[in-house]
Design a protein around this motif. Structure first.
Motif, PDB file in Angstrom:
ATOM      1  N   GLY A  68     -14.552 -19.616 -66.984  1.00  0.00           N
ATOM      2  CA  GLY A  68     -15.342 -19.523 -67.838  1.00  0.00           C
ATOM      3  C   GLY A  68     -15.414 -20.596 -68.476  1.00  0.00           C
ATOM      4  O   GLY A  68     -16.139 -21.427 -69.207  1.00  0.00           O
TER       5      GLY A  68
ATOM      6  N   ASP B 262     -19.580 -12.625 -64.176  1.00  0.00           N
ATOM      7  CA  ASP B 262     -18.902 -12.565 -65.009  1.00  0.00           C
ATOM      8  C   ASP B 262     -18.104 -11.083 -65.243  1.00  0.00           C
ATOM      9  O   ASP B 262     -17.111 -10.249 -64.878  1.00  0.00           O
ATOM     10  CB  ASP B 262     -19.048 -13.431 -65.995  1.00  0.00           C
ATOM     11  CG  ASP B 262     -16.938 -13.488 -66.721  1.00  0.00           C
ATOM     12  OD1 ASP B 262     -16.498 -13.741 -65.679  1.00  0.00           O
ATOM     13  OD2 ASP B 262     -17.061 -13.034 -67.977  1.00  0.00           O
TER      14      ASP B 262
ATOM     15  N   LYS C 297     -13.582 -10.533 -75.551  1.00  0.00           N
ATOM     16  CA  LYS C 297     -13.045 -11.142 -74.361  1.00  0.00           C
ATOM     17  C   LYS C 297     -11.152 -10.292 -75.418  1.00  0.00           C
ATOM     18  O   LYS C 297     -10.214 -10.181 -73.942  1.00  0.00           O
ATOM     19  CB  LYS C 297     -12.858 -12.679 -74.735  1.00  0.00           C
ATOM     20  CG  LYS C 297     -13.609 -13.136 -73.956  1.00  0.00           C
ATOM     21  CD  LYS C 297     -13.962 -14.729 -74.695  1.00  0.00           C
ATOM     22  CE  LYS C 297     -15.440 -15.154 -73.555  1.00  0.00           C
ATOM     23  NZ  LYS C 297     -15.473 -15.514 -72.728  1.00  0.00           N
TER      24      LYS C 297
END
Length: 174
Positions: A48, A65, A123
């Protein structure tokens, strides 16, 4: 294929490696298995970072991802279910959320609609799951209660992500 996408692709190989080590008779297998989880998480951070720093964010990367993340998470909680570290309802809740997110992302991609990268809360949700996985793996007290808190938070972040996805596609259609 650029470096970030290559690193993301490598993460798919960590899944069978994790499962092989977790279910092995290897001395210290849980430490090794958790090390593989950490390595996968580290490569997720690096890919990332590289994608953003080098302006190499691609549609393929945006799709692969989160898929790599979700499949690793599914492998971990399936291994925990099989070994009795989590109950069936926690596994179902986690599995349903992750499979639904994969299907929704694939649907948007196949339909040619805009996809959006993971947001900060998503995240954070993944980081919290990794922390709880560590606690569960090594049988810490109250890990199961913390898991349910993280599951609830992960559903909240999923709804926020879906709202962002819907909003991004309504801007295109307006």
């Amino acid at each position: 294929m650029n470096w970030p996408n290559l690193l993301t692709s490598v993460r798919f190989f960590f899944i069978p490696a994790y499962l092989g080590v977790y279910f092995s008779a290897l001395p210290g297998r849980l430490y090794w298995a958790f090390g593989i989880i950490l390595l996968a998480g580290f490569t997720d951070i690096i890919d990332g970072y590289l994608a953003r720093r080098n302006n190499q964010i691609t549609t393929l990367g945006i799709m692969l991802d989160p898929l790599a993340d979700k499949l690793m998470l599914i492998a971990v909680f399936c291994s925990f279910l099989i070994t009795g570290k989590i109950g069936i309802w926690a596994a179902v809740a986690l599995f349903f959320r992750d499979i639904a997110m994969i299907i929704v992302a694939a649907f948007y991609h196949i339909k040619g609609k805009k996809t959006v990268p993971a947001n900060l809360m998503g995240k954070l949700s993944t980081l919290m799951l990794y922390i709880v996985f560590f606690l569960l793996m090594f049988n810490y007290n109250h890990a199961t209660s913390l898991l349910w808190g993280v599951i609830c938070f992960s559903y909240l972040t999923s709804f926020i992500y879906l709202f962002e996805l819907h909003a991004a596609n309504n801007k295109i259609n307006s």
